[in-house]
Design an enzyme around this catalytic site. Structure first.
Site, short mmCIF file in Angstrom:
data_model
loop_
_atom_site.label_atom_id
_atom_site.label_comp_id
_atom_site.label_asym_id
_atom_site.label_seq_id
_atom_site.Cartn_x
_atom_site.Cartn_y
_atom_site.Cartn_z
CE LYS A 19 -26.03 48.24 6.52
NZ LYS A 19 -26.21 47.81 5.14
CB THR A 20 -24.82 44.66 10.55
OG1 THR A 20 -24.40 45.19 9.30
CG2 THR A 20 -24.94 43.16 10.44
CG ASP A 80 -29.00 45.12 5.07
OD1 ASP A 80 -29.04 46.36 5.19
OD2 ASP A 80 -27.99 44.43 5.31
CD GLU A 81 -26.46 47.19 1.77
OE1 GLU A 81 -26.62 48.37 1.38
OE2 GLU A 81 -25.40 46.78 2.28
CD GLN A 125 -23.29 53.14 2.36
OE1 GLN A 125 -22.65 52.11 2.22
NE2 GLN A 125 -23.74 53.53 3.55
NE ARG A 166 -17.85 50.86 2.57
CZ ARG A 166 -18.95 50.81 3.29
NH1 ARG A 166 -19.26 49.72 3.94
NH2 ARG A 166 -19.76 51.86 3.39
#
Length: 729
Positions: free
Chosen positions: A31-32, A216-217, A247, A598
């Site tokens: 995604k980044t 984002d997020e 998340q 992670r």
DNA sequence: GCAATTTACTTTTTT
DNA sequence: AGTAAATTGC
């Protein structure tokens, strides 16, 4: 820039630049990279970088993304508006301050400052904090603000016994922050909204400026943030939000998961793009994570998969206690590092609460493994740092009463409570700031001449340096001021371990200021204060450092490590329960999911059968989440129990005495976690006199075992189990 | 008004 | 257990 390195979903997410787009991006789905490419793509297609607003969750994420974009398109990237919601809008508010009757050097209050204001109000209004917990009031007010509920509508939205009192405090709180020329974190979002809603010209200006908005997020945005996005994007409707409902872990801070679930309804004609290929983790790790998260009911449908290798099985460690857990993990890290395959920074230890870090620190020191604790007691929240900052704030914002109260008698100047009350009263009567009030007090006869002199000394100090702001180099100014207060000298002379620490912290702050000014000479004191108010520990953390990272599961969001240890997987800790009220287990599960995802290569989850809490050892039960893991991808390990003995224990605690008598002969580890009828927090018990109740707290051992029991009749009792014959129900 | 001592509270997670 | 807040004594 080569879009061919992207998969087709990713490519779509990059090139669908017009109109509202929701990108549902599973963990590790790149995604980044998509966000980075999308911005670079916009610019290479002729969009002015200044017309792009990109909102991230941490400053660190913004910095990293900006760096990557710089690589792709060069210096033009510097003109992007990029940062957290809070930092971007804090900046906007400094520009527009005069339109909302603030000055551009307004102070930003953190949660501690704001709590002090609330306590001050409750004190002035004679509301006892036994009657009403200031922290509760604070969270209520913040909650209302997040939902854009003004004091006048407060009581229509909250229903409890104390709401009318809270409403009064909320009203006064707003007034005081306003007269202090200060904003809390919530205000940084709310004030721009208020500005946009009342001043259409201002709204149009920023709509035109931010033609393309990226977030984002998005799963962790709150209602105010949603409202802001709605306002800003309503002109061009080029809004792209990226997130993963699985998340979402900030509900407690006001995040509203409906924002992402309802995006397609809120923004008509929006497109959905799903990033479902995971590039980060092995198949085993992903399968384990998936088996956990699929227990949650409310989610956007998606199917995360990976082409990566199967990899090692996920290890579930069963440890004797928290110390054993820490040692076990240190040993594992040492072995893995010796193989030369991994370096220290390839490891992360993730826990639910900051308090868990200590025991790992001790073990890591013993094992001589370099480590860094990210977060915890934050630097800028330390008393000595806040004191220095209060001085600086007062220089640029003379209306900041909260800062004045903090330092007017620090270091001691002979100004006590009584004198302060006189100053407060006089200032309130004349509707002036406390600082101005000192002058008025000097012309009155409400305090002694000696006290007047003490006040004036402080006043002169502040005035002297505030006149120098902008004239003298920031660094020199601050050093000279701190020198004149004598704070550093005071700590140095005291010489205790604690005060030396404080001395060093202040030195570190001053060095930080020096670096800040040197790296960019145009930066002002206000800029510095703004920066440190909005920076977090995770922002400062450099993953280049060759150290094992220790942090909370929350802090780990957005990061990745080759080897991850998710520790303390015990019921009550993960999922964490506060008292025994019904907690949001789904959010805790998402948190566990975030932790597991992670990991790139190896994932270890561990739990301890006994854990120290508040200095007492409590038996623990393994987390229910561990039972949800698909066993096919797991291998179990445990510390040898050969020297530990299990107890056969009967239903009543009267037998406990026998156990305690023979205690000395017992091995070190007392394992009663796997026994059937065991007293733990939450256990239902029966008392001959008080009736049925629930255990709320346990402490002590053997004959000293004590319990706090909340009886159904409403009584809360501290009982010695030796005497109170409780029956387990 | 200040230092010393006692008590209360903490462990959610953070912009 | 460790720290911050509150209370007491000078």
């Amino acid at each position: 820039m080569n879009l061919n390195t992207l998969n087709s979903a990713q490519r779509n997410a990059v090139i669908e630049t017009e109109g509202p787009v929701l990108v549902v991006a599973g963990a590790g789905s790149g995604k980044t990279m998509v966000l980075t490419y999308r911005i670079a793509y916009l610019i290479s297609n002729g969009v002015d970088p200044a017309n792009i607003l990109a909102l991230t969750f941490t400053n660190k994420a913004a910095e990293e993304m900006k760096e990557r974009i710089r690589h792709l398109i060069g210096k033009k990237a510097d003109r992007l508006s990029m940062g957290t919601f809070h930092s971007v809008f804090a900046k906007l508010l400094r520009f527009e301050a005069s339109h909302i009757n603030f000055t551009s050097s307004y102070s930003i209050y953190d949660t501690d400052d704001s709590l002090r204001v609330i306590k001050g109000i409750m004190n002035d209004f004679d509301i006892s904090d036994n009657f009403l917990n200031p922290k509760f009031v604070q969270s209520r007010i913040s909650n209302a603000k997040n939902k854009l509920i003004k004091p006048e509508y407060y009581e229509n939205n909250f229903f409890g016994i104390h709401e009318s009192k809270i409403k009064t405090i909320y009203e006064e709180y707003r007034k005081r922050l306003k007269s202090n020329n200060s904003m809390d974190f919530d205000d940084l979002l709310i004030k721009p909204i208020e500005l946009f809603e009342k001043d259409n010209g201002a709204l149009l200006k920023y709509q035109k400026r931010y033609k393309y908005i990226l977030v984002d997020e998005y799963q962790d945005t709150n209602h105010a943030q949603y409202r802001m996005l709605k306002l800003l994007s309503s002109g061009f409707e080029n809004i792209c939000v990226v997130g993963d409902d699985a998340q979402s872990i900030y509900k407690w801070r006001g995040a509203d998961i409906r924002n992402i679930l309802d995006f397609t309804k809120d923004f008509s004609s929006s497109k959905i793009i799903r990033l479902e290929q995971n590039y980060r983790s092995t198949k085993s790790i992903l399968s384990v994570a998936d088996s956990i998260i699929k227990r949650n009911v409310h989610q956007i449908e998606k199917n995360l998969w990976t082409d990566n290798e199967e990899g090692n099985k996920v290890t579930v460690y069963e440890c004797l206690d928290d110390k054993d857990e820490a040692n076990h993990i240190c040993k594992a890290i040492t072995i893995k590092m010796m193989s030369q395959e991994f370096k220290a920074s390839d490891f992360a230890i993730l826990y639910r609460t900051n308090a868990q870090s200590r025991i790992f620190e001790e073990a890591l020191i013993k094992s001589t493994i370099p480590y860094v604790v990210v977060g915890g007691t934050e630097f800028y929240k330390r008393k000595e740092i806040k004191d220095v900052i209060a001085y600086l704030r007062l220089l640029v914002n003379p209306d900041d009463n909260e800062s004045l109260l903090r330092i007017v008698n620090f270091p001691s100047r002979g100004i006590g409570e009584v004198s302060l009350e006189a100053l407060k009263k006089l200032s309130q009567q004349n509707e002036i700031s406390l600082l101005k009030g000192i002058q008025a007090l000097n012309n009155s006869d409400s305090v002694t001449e000696r006290v007047k002199k003490n006040f004036i000394n402080f006043f002169n100090l502040v005035m002297k340096y505030s006149e120098l702001v902008g004239k003298l180099n920031v660094n020199e100014l601050v050093r000279s001021l701190i020198d004149e207060t004598g704070i550093l000298k005071m700590y140095k002379e005291e010489g205790s371990e604690d005060s030396i620490n404080r001395y060093e912290n202040i030195s570190q702050l001053l060095n930080g200021l020096q670096d800040f000014v040197n790296s960019n000479p145009t930066k002002t004191l206000v800029d510095f204060l703004n920066d440190i108010a909005l920076i977090s520990e995770i922002d400062k953390w450099e993953d280049k450092s060759t150290a094992v990272a220790l942090m909370t599961l929350h802090s780990a969001k957005g990061l990745e490590f080759k080897n991850v240890f998710v520790v303390g997987c015990e019921d009550g800790l993960l999922p964490l329960s506060r008292d025994s009220s019904v907690d949001d287990v789904e959010e805790e599960r998402r948190l566990f999911y975030v932790g597991c995802t992670r990991a790139k290569k190896n994932l270890y989850v561990s739990f301890a059968r006994n854990r120290n809490r508040f200095g007492n050892l409590y038996p623990q039960r393994r987390s229910r989440f561990l039972d949800e893991i698909d066993e096919r991808f797991v291998e179990h390990e445990s510390t040898s129990f050969s020297h530990a003995v299990s107890f056969r224990k009967k239903a009543s605690y009267t037998q406990k005495k026998d156990f305690s008598k023979s205690r000395n002969a017992m091995p070190k580890y007392e394992d009663f976690s796997q026994e059937e009828k065991v007293l733990t927090v939450g256990t239902r018990v029966m008392h001959d006199v008080f009736g049925e109740g629930t255990i709320r707290q346990l402490s002590g051992f053997g004959d000293n075992l004590k319990a706090v029991v909340e009886f159904d009749e409403g009584l809360r009792k501290h009982l010695m189990l030796k005497f109170a014959k409780l029956k387990v129900l």
